[in-house]
Every structure is written in C-alpha cells, then in structure tokens.
Design an enzyme around this catalytic site. Structure first.
Site, PDB file in Angstrom:
ATOM      1  N   ALA A   1      -9.362  11.838 167.205  1.00 28.17           N
ATOM      2  CA  ALA A   1      -8.463  11.246 166.211  1.00 28.17           C
ATOM      3  C   ALA A   1      -9.293  10.708 165.049  1.00 28.17           C
ATOM      4  O   ALA A   1     -10.461  10.391 165.200  1.00 28.17           O
ATOM      5  CB  ALA A   1      -7.660  10.131 166.857  1.00 28.17           C
TER       6      ALA A   1
ATOM      7  N   GLU B   1     -10.591  23.511 178.957  1.00 27.13           N
ATOM      8  CA  GLU B   1     -10.671  22.599 177.806  1.00 27.13           C
ATOM      9  C   GLU B   1     -11.819  21.609 177.996  1.00 27.13           C
ATOM     10  O   GLU B   1     -12.014  21.095 179.100  1.00 27.13           O
ATOM     11  CB  GLU B   1      -9.360  21.822 177.644  1.00 27.13           C
ATOM     12  CG  GLU B   1      -9.415  20.829 176.484  1.00 27.13           C
ATOM     13  CD  GLU B   1      -8.126  20.057 176.298  1.00 27.13           C
ATOM     14  OE1 GLU B   1      -7.137  20.653 175.851  1.00 27.13           O
ATOM     15  OE2 GLU B   1      -8.117  18.847 176.612  1.00 27.13           O
TER      16      GLU B   1
ATOM     17  N   GLN C   1       1.262  21.283 177.392  1.00 23.47           N
ATOM     18  CA  GLN C   1       0.822  19.966 177.862  1.00 23.47           C
ATOM     19  C   GLN C   1       0.706  20.034 179.384  1.00 23.47           C
ATOM     20  O   GLN C   1       1.361  20.859 180.022  1.00 23.47           O
ATOM     21  CB  GLN C   1       1.893  18.942 177.439  1.00 23.47           C
ATOM     22  CG  GLN C   1       1.672  17.519 177.876  1.00 23.47           C
ATOM     23  CD  GLN C   1       0.425  16.944 177.263  1.00 23.47           C
ATOM     24  OE1 GLN C   1      -0.684  17.324 177.638  1.00 23.47           O
ATOM     25  NE2 GLN C   1       0.596  16.031 176.320  1.00 23.47           N
TER      26      GLN C   1
ATOM     27  N   TYR D   1       5.444  21.700 175.060  1.00 22.42           N
ATOM     28  CA  TYR D   1       5.675  20.612 176.018  1.00 22.42           C
ATOM     29  C   TYR D   1       6.765  20.999 177.023  1.00 22.42           C
ATOM     30  O   TYR D   1       7.965  20.956 176.696  1.00 22.42           O
ATOM     31  CB  TYR D   1       6.072  19.340 175.233  1.00 22.42           C
ATOM     32  CG  TYR D   1       4.993  19.005 174.227  1.00 22.42           C
ATOM     33  CD1 TYR D   1       3.955  18.149 174.548  1.00 22.42           C
ATOM     34  CD2 TYR D   1       4.967  19.632 172.973  1.00 22.42           C
ATOM     35  CE1 TYR D   1       2.922  17.902 173.645  1.00 22.42           C
ATOM     36  CE2 TYR D   1       3.942  19.406 172.068  1.00 22.42           C
ATOM     37  CZ  TYR D   1       2.928  18.542 172.423  1.00 22.42           C
ATOM     38  OH  TYR D   1       1.892  18.323 171.540  1.00 22.42           O
TER      39      TYR D   1
ATOM     40  N   ASP E   1      -1.607  12.818 167.651  1.00 23.77           N
ATOM     41  CA  ASP E   1      -0.757  11.672 167.985  1.00 23.77           C
ATOM     42  C   ASP E   1      -0.787  10.653 166.853  1.00 23.77           C
ATOM     43  O   ASP E   1      -1.813  10.467 166.205  1.00 23.77           O
ATOM     44  CB  ASP E   1      -1.250  11.017 169.289  1.00 23.77           C
ATOM     45  CG  ASP E   1      -0.745  11.780 170.496  1.00 23.77           C
ATOM     46  OD1 ASP E   1       0.400  12.275 170.455  1.00 23.77           O
ATOM     47  OD2 ASP E   1      -1.502  11.889 171.473  1.00 23.77           O
TER      48      ASP E   1
END
Ligand code: FAD
Length: 315
Positions: free
Chosen positions: A74, A39, A198, A167, A133
């Site tokens: 975000a 990533e 995660q 998760y 989020d």
C-alpha cells in the site's frame, strides 16, 4: 522532491543479467488443463530489503510454478519498487514468469505511468491490476476509482497482459454477489484477461460464484486462490480479518489444534490439499497458492496435488 529522490535510488538497484522472453499468461490457460501459481509478498519489516526474499524464491522456483505473483504494498508512488525488483529477479535470475500486482487507490496517473515504465523496462508485462484497499492512514488520490480505471490507463501505456481480482463471496463493499459479479465486467471491458479469486475456505462458495459468473457471461479463466492456515498467528491475522466464511470442518480443525503448533501446521496443510484436489478434479482453470512466503508450506502442498496436474513431477 522526497519522492523523486526515492525513485532515483531504487531505479539503480534494479538490474538483471539477461533480457527474458515475454510469456503472456493467456498462453498458459490455452495450453494447460490447470495453471498452478504461487503468490509472494515483499518483506514487510522496517529496513527489510527485497533481496531477503531471494532464498525463498529460489526454493519456490524448484516447484516450477507456471508463474509467481508479487504483491504491491500500500502507499502508491515508489512503494511498489520492491515489487518490480522481486518480479525482475524471478524473471531474469530464476526464469519464472512473474505477475506483478499494481494498485491505484493511493496513486496519481503520473505515479502509475512511472511504475508502468519501470515494469516495462524490466520486461515485466504480466500485471494484476487492482484498486487496492482503502486505508484511512494513507492519503487517497482521486485519479482512480476502480481497478478498471487502472486497467484502462495501463492498456493506454503498453500492450500489457492484465489479470484482475474477484471475490467468491462478494467484495465487502458491494451489497450483493450478483452486483459484484456484474461489476467484474468493467475490468474485463478494460482489458483484463483472467481473474484470480480472493482466498476462501469453503469450495461451495467458489462453485456458486463460478456458476453465477458463467451465467452472466464472464468467460475468462478464473483461478481459485487457496491459503493454507498453518499457525495460530495466521489464524488471528488472516482468518479473523478475512470475510471468508468458515465451514464447520475448518473451525473444528482450528479449535482442535489451537494449542498444538505442529498438529495445526499439518492439519492446515491437509485442509488446503483437500480443498485444492477438489478444485482441480472439478475442472478449475487454475489454482493460486497463497503460501505466505513459506517454501515448506508450498512444497508440502505441492506434494499433495502434483499428481493431479498433468506433466508435473514430484518436488
Ligand atoms: P475493484 O475492482 O475496483 O472493486 C472494488 C469495489 O468496487 C467492489 O465492491 C466492486 O464490486 C466495485 N466496482 C468495481 N468496479 C466498479 C464500477 N466500475 N462501478 C461501480 N462499482 C464498481 N491489495 C493490495 O494492496 N496489494 C496487492 O498486491 C493485492 N493483491 C490482491 C490479489 C488478489 C488476488 C485479490 C483478490 C486481492 C488483492 N488485494 C491487494 C486486495 C484488493 O486490492 C482489495 O480487495 C480491494 O478492496 C479491491 O480491489 P479490486 O481490484 O478488486 O477493486
């Protein structure tokens, strides 16, 4: 108006030499015993440009990961244009298949449509569909409630390949792991074909989660996400903020090398290698390395695991 101007400028920046073939990530899971991916995230400093990441990408490409995922900042709207640009560079300049992250919590349907068109025009068709989020500083839009809503819209726009997040210790907003695992089915029903976890530091949590997921009928490939912790800064930022449980061996490592940067770097790499070797040997569908844009970390970790990944060579 301001947003529109911003869109027009960024579209011009995106160009590529040649159109690349579309490698649907499902093919990797069909063909490989264990998929290996990394990533990256767009540079975050004020005034930073996506191009600043290119030397890092070039180094990561030398490890021939099966794909590289690119996170989405975000903010919604045009905030994700650097994701498109970086993913496009990976695909068209470096020949590495990208998985572009896309969030929806701060976006309208129209903004998602715009971003999906940008991705499509750049031949980026593997997407990680996320809710994002909930950030109190950013205006929350009401068009999307969950990642599954985003997956549905994306599928209605184009036959994208979709991945989703999961998760091992349960999502923070969900009361129980059992319920969180049940909720994963909504994104699978909406078209998600594989999941990426995660980060976690205790493999036992991943195995428990896998057991529960398989028992409840979730049969898509699940890639285990591992982040090497290699600096005191990262300990403060990631470890302190993450809700991941910290096994005694991990906390012992942190306190032992708290004031010795070099030793913490080596120990953090070693810890991640041990975690990954155990996961690969236990038959994980894939491993996903959160390498924090650090090619040295990625290379060292890769050197510690490549012998377990069939058909892979030393870096
Ligand atoms: P959802 O799947 O919507 O889940 C959120 C919560 O809602 C969970 O508690 C879930 O149990 C519950 N839920 C889900 N569906 C339903 C339903 N239909 N009905 C009722 N409850 C439901 N954030 C970024 O901003 N950018 C990134 O690039 C990014 N990349 C990530 C990559 C990975 C691999 C992971 C694991 C996380 C990433 N995140 C990223 C963080 C992620 O956006 C947050 O963890 C977010 O809080 C949840 O996103 P989600 O897609 O899992 O949401």
């Amino acid at each position: 108006m301001k947003t529109k101007m911003c869109y027009n400028i960024t579209i011009c920046i995106i160009s590529y030499k040649s159109g690349g073939k579309y490698l649907r990530l499902s093919k990797l899971f069909q063909e490989k015993e264990c998929v290996f991916s990394i990533e990256v995230f767009p540079p975050k400093k004020n005034g930073a440009t996506p191009e600043q990441l290119y030397p890092v990408l070039k180094e990561l490409a030398k490890l021939s990961p099966d794909y590289i995922s690119v996170t989405y900042g975000a903010g919604g709207g045009a905030a994700g244009m650097s994701t498109v640009q970086i993913a496009s560079h990976l695909k068209h300049e470096l020949g590495i298949e990208p998985l572009a992250h896309l969030t929806c919590v701060n976006s309208t349907h129209q903004q998602v449509e715009f971003m999906a068109q940008q991705l499509k025009e750049n031949n980026i068709e593997n997407l990680l569909a996320l809710r994002g989020d909930i950030c109190p500083d950013l205006p929350r839009q009401t068009d999307f409630t969950h990642a599954s809503d985003l997956a549905k819209q994306l599928k209605s726009i184009h036959e994208f390949y979709l991945a989703g997040a999961c998760y091992p210790e349960g999502h923070v907003e969900c009361d129980t792991l059992r319920q969180d695992v049940e909720n994963l089915k909504y994104k699978l029903q909406a078209g998600v074909e594989h999941l990426v976890t995660q980060l976690f530091f205790d493999n036992a949590c991943y195995y428990r989660f896998m057991n529960r997921a398989r028992k409840s009928g979730i049969d898509v490939p699940i890639q285990a996400g591992v982040m090497p912790i290699v600096s005191a800064r990262q300990v403060q930022r990631t470890v302190a903020l993450s809700s991941a449980s910290l096994p005694p061996r991990f906390t012992k490592m942190l306190s032992r090398y708290d004031h010795d940067e070099k030793a913490l770097f080596d120990a953090g790499i070693e810890y991640a290698i041990e975690q990954l070797r155990d996961l690969i040997e236990s038959g994980a569908d894939g491993v996903h390395l959160y390498a924090m844009n650090n090619p040295e970390v990625a290379r060292r970790v890769y050197e510690g695991i490549y012998d377990l990944l069939p058909e892979r060579k030393q870096a």
